[in-house]
Design a protein around this motif. Structure first.
Motif, short mmCIF file in Angstrom:
data_model
loop_
_atom_site.label_atom_id
_atom_site.label_comp_id
_atom_site.label_asym_id
_atom_site.label_seq_id
_atom_site.Cartn_x
_atom_site.Cartn_y
_atom_site.Cartn_z
N LEU A 1 63.67 59.72 33.73
CA LEU A 1 64.31 60.40 32.61
C LEU A 1 64.42 61.90 32.81
O LEU A 1 65.22 62.57 32.14
N GLU A 2 63.65 62.47 33.73
CA GLU A 2 63.72 63.90 33.99
C GLU A 2 65.03 64.30 34.68
O GLU A 2 65.34 65.49 34.77
N ASP A 3 65.78 63.33 35.15
CA ASP A 3 67.04 63.62 35.84
C ASP A 3 68.20 63.84 34.89
O ASP A 3 69.33 64.05 35.32
N LEU B 1 80.64 58.42 26.24
CA LEU B 1 80.49 57.12 26.88
C LEU B 1 79.34 57.18 27.89
O LEU B 1 79.30 58.06 28.75
N ILE B 2 78.39 56.25 27.77
CA ILE B 2 77.29 56.17 28.74
C ILE B 2 77.12 54.73 29.20
O ILE B 2 77.48 53.79 28.49
N SER B 3 76.59 54.57 30.40
CA SER B 3 76.25 53.25 30.91
C SER B 3 74.73 53.13 30.92
O SER B 3 74.01 54.05 30.53
N ASP B 4 74.22 52.00 31.37
CA ASP B 4 72.77 51.81 31.39
C ASP B 4 72.08 52.81 32.32
O ASP B 4 70.95 53.23 32.07
N ALA B 5 72.76 53.17 33.40
CA ALA B 5 72.18 54.11 34.36
C ALA B 5 73.28 54.67 35.24
O ALA B 5 74.20 53.94 35.63
N GLY B 6 73.19 55.95 35.57
CA GLY B 6 74.15 56.55 36.47
C GLY B 6 75.44 56.96 35.79
O GLY B 6 75.49 57.19 34.58
N THR B 7 76.50 57.04 36.57
CA THR B 7 77.80 57.51 36.08
C THR B 7 78.64 56.34 35.58
O THR B 7 78.87 55.38 36.32
N PRO B 8 79.12 56.38 34.33
CA PRO B 8 79.96 55.30 33.80
C PRO B 8 81.18 55.05 34.68
O PRO B 8 81.65 55.94 35.38
N THR C 1 73.31 59.38 45.57
CA THR C 1 71.88 59.69 45.66
C THR C 1 71.26 59.02 46.88
O THR C 1 70.54 59.66 47.67
N GLY C 2 71.53 57.74 47.06
CA GLY C 2 70.98 57.01 48.20
C GLY C 2 71.56 57.46 49.52
O GLY C 2 70.83 57.59 50.52
N GLU D 1 65.17 50.74 44.02
CA GLU D 1 64.47 51.39 42.91
C GLU D 1 64.62 52.91 42.94
O GLU D 1 63.63 53.65 42.79
N LEU D 2 65.82 53.40 43.16
CA LEU D 2 66.05 54.84 43.29
C LEU D 2 65.54 55.62 42.08
O LEU D 2 65.82 55.25 40.93
N THR D 3 64.83 56.68 42.34
CA THR D 3 64.23 57.64 41.40
C THR D 3 63.08 57.05 40.58
O THR D 3 62.50 57.75 39.76
N LYS D 4 62.75 55.79 40.81
CA LYS D 4 61.68 55.16 40.03
C LYS D 4 60.35 55.22 40.78
O LYS D 4 60.27 55.70 41.91
N GLN D 5 59.30 54.71 40.17
CA GLN D 5 57.95 54.81 40.73
C GLN D 5 57.85 54.18 42.12
O GLN D 5 57.18 54.71 43.00
N TYR D 6 58.52 53.04 42.30
CA TYR D 6 58.42 52.33 43.58
C TYR D 6 59.67 52.50 44.44
O TYR D 6 60.06 51.57 45.16
N GLU D 7 60.27 53.67 44.37
CA GLU D 7 61.44 53.96 45.20
C GLU D 7 61.12 53.71 46.67
O GLU D 7 60.05 54.05 47.16
#
Length: 279
Positions: A15-17, A80-87, A118-119, A187-193
């Motif tokens: 969420l800091e992103d 407009l937003i999606s669940d994650a990333g760019t719509p 990002t990847g 799992e980009l940007t998450k704990q287990y990336e």
């Protein structure tokens, strides 16, 4: 005056992103069109965003787009937003944006996270040119055709895939594309990336040795590199003789043959000198 449609990128997981501008626009909007209002609630609560939201996803977008455009025409500002990333990038939103564009409604992108970019930045593969191919088809026949169509591209290939189907995608890619260099980002940007780099076969082996594969995946595969022309010693000698008979200078001849056969110029040069001594 008509309202404005904002296309707001949101975090992939961390969420800091979230950008300052994105938070401000979500707070200032009259309405948030979210892919999944239940999923987005965590993000909105985290930043104290109380703007009303409605669902706009792949199953209802065709109907919702008309309603949202009508609201925009009456002056409503919508984010407009999606669940994650760019719509719109393998996410809903195309119908809404297309219809709003046709109506002359202002559309403003609020940039931020995108899993593909990002990847790619940390993949270790070429980034000067790349092709985003989204999610691969689920049926095997269509998947094979899909990969065959992508096989000739020189640019780095980027695929999204679910953890349930990523092993099948990699296995099919090896069959159709060959055992190319690749990178799997999970799992980009998450704990287990995690980034798994190497030949496709090595990535496949790593995943097959696990009980389960978790998290959304992005697969990067190198493009179709030019393959060296396989020349026998006799063919190489024949090319050298042809060049010598045309009085081509040694350096130029070595460069020409090396480029054609994708062979070290210094070695071709030595071969030319050795053949000259035999003449």
């Amino acid at each position: 005056m008509v309202g404005t449609l904002y296309i707001v990128a949101t975090p992939l997981g961390n969420l800091e992103d979230m950008t300052f501008r994105a938070v401000r626009m979500l707070k200032e909007a009259d309405l948030i069109a979210a892919e999944d209002t239940r999923h987005s609630k965590k993000l909105l609560n985290h930043y104290g965003i109380t703007t009303p939201s409605i669902a706009c996803h792949e199953h209802n977008e065709a109907a919702k787009a008309c309603d949202l455009v009508q609201r925009l025409e009456k002056g409503t500002t919508i984010a407009l937003i999606s669940d994650a990333g760019t719509p719109l990038i393998s996410d809903p939103g195309y119908r809404l944006v297309s219809m709003a564009s046709e109506k002359g409604i202002p559309i403003v992108p609020i940039p931020g996270c995108n899993a593909a970019i990002t990847g790619l930045s940390a993949s270790g593969l070429p980034t000067d040119a790349f092709i985003f191919l989204g999610f691969a088809p689920k049926k095997q026949g269509r998947l094979d055709n899909f990969l065959n169509d992508a096989a000739h591209h020189k640019a780095t290939l980027i695929f999204y895939e679910s953890p349930r189907r990523v092993i099948r995608l990699i296995s099919s890619a090896i069959t159709v594309l060959g055992d190319r260099q690749a990178c799997l980002a999970r799992e980009l940007t998450k704990q287990y990336e995690e980034f798994i780099r190497g030949p496709l076969s090595a990535i496949l082996s790593t995943l097959e040795n696990r009980e389960t594969v978790k998290g959304e995946c992005v697969l990067f595969i190198t493009g179709d590199a030019e393959q060296p022309v396989a020349l026998s010693a006799e063919q190489m000698e024949s090319m050298i003789m042809d060049g010598l008979n045309q009085n081509i200078r040694t350096g130029e001849l070595a460069k020409e043959i090396a480029g054609y056969a994708n062979f070290p110029k210094s070695k071709v040069y030595d071969m030319i000198l050795a053949l000259k001594k035999r003449l």
